[in-house]
Design a protein around this motif. Structure first.
Motif, PDB file in Angstrom:
ATOM      1  N   VAL A 122       0.833  -1.217   0.000  1.00  0.00           N
ATOM      2  CA  VAL A 122       0.000   0.000   0.000  1.00  0.00           C
ATOM      3  C   VAL A 122       0.862   1.259   0.000  1.00  0.00           C
ATOM      4  O   VAL A 122       0.432   2.307  -0.487  1.00  0.00           O
ATOM      5  N   VAL A 156       3.870   1.336  -1.589  1.00  0.00           N
ATOM      6  CA  VAL A 156       4.357   1.401  -2.974  1.00  0.00           C
ATOM      7  C   VAL A 156       3.301   2.056  -3.860  1.00  0.00           C
ATOM      8  O   VAL A 156       3.602   2.864  -4.733  1.00  0.00           O
ATOM      9  N   ARG A 157       2.026   1.713  -3.615  1.00  0.00           N
ATOM     10  CA  ARG A 157       0.935   2.278  -4.422  1.00  0.00           C
ATOM     11  C   ARG A 157       0.846   3.787  -4.295  1.00  0.00           C
ATOM     12  O   ARG A 157       0.310   4.452  -5.174  1.00  0.00           O
ATOM     13  N   ARG A 158       1.295   4.332  -3.192  1.00  0.00           N
ATOM     14  CA  ARG A 158       1.205   5.779  -2.994  1.00  0.00           C
ATOM     15  C   ARG A 158       2.389   6.504  -3.621  1.00  0.00           C
ATOM     16  O   ARG A 158       2.350   7.722  -3.797  1.00  0.00           O
ATOM     17  N   PRO A 189       3.663   6.708  -6.753  1.00  0.00           N
ATOM     18  CA  PRO A 189       3.436   7.525  -7.955  1.00  0.00           C
ATOM     19  C   PRO A 189       2.731   8.841  -7.633  1.00  0.00           C
ATOM     20  O   PRO A 189       2.956   9.847  -8.288  1.00  0.00           O
ATOM     21  N   LEU A 190       1.893   8.801  -6.616  1.00  0.00           N
ATOM     22  CA  LEU A 190       1.174  10.011  -6.206  1.00  0.00           C
ATOM     23  C   LEU A 190       2.156  11.024  -5.608  1.00  0.00           C
ATOM     24  O   LEU A 190       2.101  12.210  -5.922  1.00  0.00           O
ATOM     25  N   LEU A 238       5.255  11.160  -6.315  1.00  0.00           N
ATOM     26  CA  LEU A 238       6.104  11.649  -7.412  1.00  0.00           C
ATOM     27  C   LEU A 238       5.381  12.760  -8.162  1.00  0.00           C
ATOM     28  O   LEU A 238       5.970  13.789  -8.490  1.00  0.00           O
ATOM     29  N   THR A 277      -1.533  15.343  -1.417  1.00  0.00           N
ATOM     30  CA  THR A 277      -1.959  13.955  -1.661  1.00  0.00           C
ATOM     31  C   THR A 277      -3.144  13.551  -0.786  1.00  0.00           C
ATOM     32  O   THR A 277      -3.679  12.468  -0.937  1.00  0.00           O
ATOM     33  N   GLY A 278      -3.510  14.434   0.184  1.00  0.00           N
ATOM     34  CA  GLY A 278      -4.660  14.086   1.019  1.00  0.00           C
ATOM     35  C   GLY A 278      -4.335  13.137   2.150  1.00  0.00           C
ATOM     36  O   GLY A 278      -5.179  12.364   2.590  1.00  0.00           O
ATOM     37  N   LEU A 279      -3.105  13.169   2.635  1.00  0.00           N
ATOM     38  CA  LEU A 279      -2.722  12.285   3.752  1.00  0.00           C
ATOM     39  C   LEU A 279      -2.226  13.136   4.909  1.00  0.00           C
ATOM     40  O   LEU A 279      -1.851  14.297   4.718  1.00  0.00           O
ATOM     41  N   THR A 280      -2.183  12.544   6.095  1.00  0.00           N
ATOM     42  CA  THR A 280      -1.626  13.294   7.228  1.00  0.00           C
ATOM     43  C   THR A 280      -0.107  13.377   7.045  1.00  0.00           C
ATOM     44  O   THR A 280       0.503  12.466   6.477  1.00  0.00           O
ATOM     45  N   GLN A 290       1.537  10.249   8.090  1.00  0.00           N
ATOM     46  CA  GLN A 290       1.469   9.140   7.131  1.00  0.00           C
ATOM     47  C   GLN A 290       2.565   9.310   6.077  1.00  0.00           C
ATOM     48  O   GLN A 290       3.230   8.360   5.691  1.00  0.00           O
ATOM     49  N   LYS A 295       5.870   8.459   7.645  1.00  0.00           N
ATOM     50  CA  LYS A 295       5.959   7.002   7.873  1.00  0.00           C
ATOM     51  C   LYS A 295       6.225   6.283   6.551  1.00  0.00           C
ATOM     52  O   LYS A 295       7.064   5.387   6.475  1.00  0.00           O
TER      53      LYS A 295
END
Ligand SMILES: NC(=O)c1ccc[n+]([C@@H]2O[C@H](COP(=O)([O-])OP(=O)(O)OC[C@H]3O[C@@H](n4cnc5c(N)ncnc54)[C@H](O)[C@@H]3O)[C@@H](O)[C@H]2O)c1
Ligand SMILES: NC(=O)c1ccc[n+]([C@@H]2O[C@H](COP(=O)([O-])OP(=O)(O)OC[C@H]3O[C@@H](n4cnc5c(N)ncnc54)[C@H](O)[C@@H]3O)[C@@H](O)[C@H]2O)c1
Lengths: 212, 212
Positions: free
Chosen positions: A5, A7-9, A11-12, A14, A37-40, A43, A46
């Protein structure tokens, strides 16, 4: 081992860093990356710890350095060959998009130049042996031979659900490393093959929220 | 106002909670939900605060109560009508998937029963006036009329990039609330119209990581 999960983030992240670089930011904080990216910010920090040191926490990340690191992690500068199994409605739409779309004028869209679809596979005798804008369409029985010849690392599966598992097994045997699966079935493959499933109904479902 | 990136994660939380309910868990913690969805427990708790009280933090969330709350937020039990603009390769693949796929035997896949594609639109005279498994295909000039007649709330845009903005403008004028955009262009619409863009190359890019 880096969780999938995370790794999936990547490209975002980048895309976010490319955007800050375009706007000539020298440094970017985890707060700014989080907002984009809409994350804390926690996150973001981490996620980045899985990849070693990306930059000094105090004043944030150096944009150029971070971009280079992310491009290396995602092998952006290497040629990655992709094969497409199933050349029906979805297969044609994907080929149309991946082969034609990087001619779009908008840098935010279009497939990264180095991800090239080099071959398609099908069982329909009327299309096997033809080509789409220079991309040859082979019979799926030749999957293993062509995967080796073209050095195909990623396979996109766009066949009907009942045929997807058999195709996935062939891919694993041929040494394919990663599969993007569109068929609505859970695929069983050996651990060393990574499968991402994509589902457009998740997108539609989240949009239903806005229909009040 | 709930941030859109949080709304996008809601279907994922719902799938997680449905999975815990299937496995007969009474209670689920933010740690368990985080592990399932790949987020930190803090991110899960932060996302949920936007929707009011979901359950006592101490021992976790009541699975049945949380599932009901999420289903209400995503209007799962209401009939949401979807329109498809562009009935080319991608449009046909989406119609095939959304109309046929919820007959799949796997509860994890298949479109939620209540998201129904009730009409498609195109400009190609050879398909306008025909139907796909009972779904009528209208000329795009009738978009506004049909959106009102069918009560269509969500439009999926699957037209070539150069036509996407004109279609989006028509949708906004017709009172459509939400757009799922496949064309590789950024759409300009009024604030009250929500646009989600989907891009399959992000998925491919993250898979490149595994091709070492
Ligand atoms: N996840 C999503 O959101 C989503 C969206 C659209 C379609 N889909 C899925 O994508 C898949 C393809 O959909 P479609 O509309 O293109 O279907 P389609 O029937 O138009 O095309 C399928 C193609 O696969 C070929 N094929 C069949 N068996 C094969 C095999 N063993 N090896 C190689 N090729 C084979 C067929 O000849 C055909 O050309 C379906 O499983 C569908 O459910 C998923
Ligand atoms: N985001 C992604 O990952 C992804 C993947 C595949 C395709 N796409 C995009 O989806 C779009 C459709 O791709 P495709 O392969 O189906 O193309 P296509 O050319 O096969 O189909 C386009 C359809 O749109 C119709 N059309 C043209 N102008 C229209 C208008 N003004 N109103 C209504 N209909 C109109 C055409 O008649 C045709 O039927 C393209 O923009 C493509 O780039 C995106």
């Amino acid at each position: 081992r880096i969780p999938d999960v995370v790794v999936r983030r990547m490209p975002l992240y980048l895309r976010a860093v490319e955007d800050f670089a375009r706007r000539e930011h020298e440094v970017v904080s985890s707060q700014e990356l989080g907002d984009w990216t809409g994350l804390t910010p926690a996150q973001v920090r981490k996620d980045f710890t899985f990849f070693g040191e990306f930059g000094k926490q105090g004043i944030g990340y150096n944009v150029k350095f971070l971009r280079q690191q992310l491009r290396e992690i995602l092998r952006i500068s290497e040629n990655v060959h992709v094969g497409l199994v199933g050349f029906g409605n979805l297969g044609r739409a994907l080929a149309h998009y991946l082969i034609d779309s990087h001619v779009t004028d908008n840098p935010e869209f279009g497939s990264p130049d180095k991800l090239r679809v080099t071959a398609a596979f099908d069982v329909d005798e009327s299309i096997v042996g033809t080509d789409y804008r220079g991309m040859p369409i082979f019979h799926v029985d030749r999957l293993s031979e062509i995967v080796h010849e073209h050095g195909i690392k990623i396979i996109v599966i766009a066949v009907p659900a009942r045929h997807a598992q058999a195709v996935a097994t062939k891919c694993a045997e041929a040494g394919v490393k990663a599969i993007l699966n569109f068929a609505p079935v859970t695929l069983n493959v050996p651990d060393e093959v990574k499968v991402h499933h994509t589902d457009l109904t998740l997108e539609l479902q989240s949009l239903a929220f806005y229909t009040a």
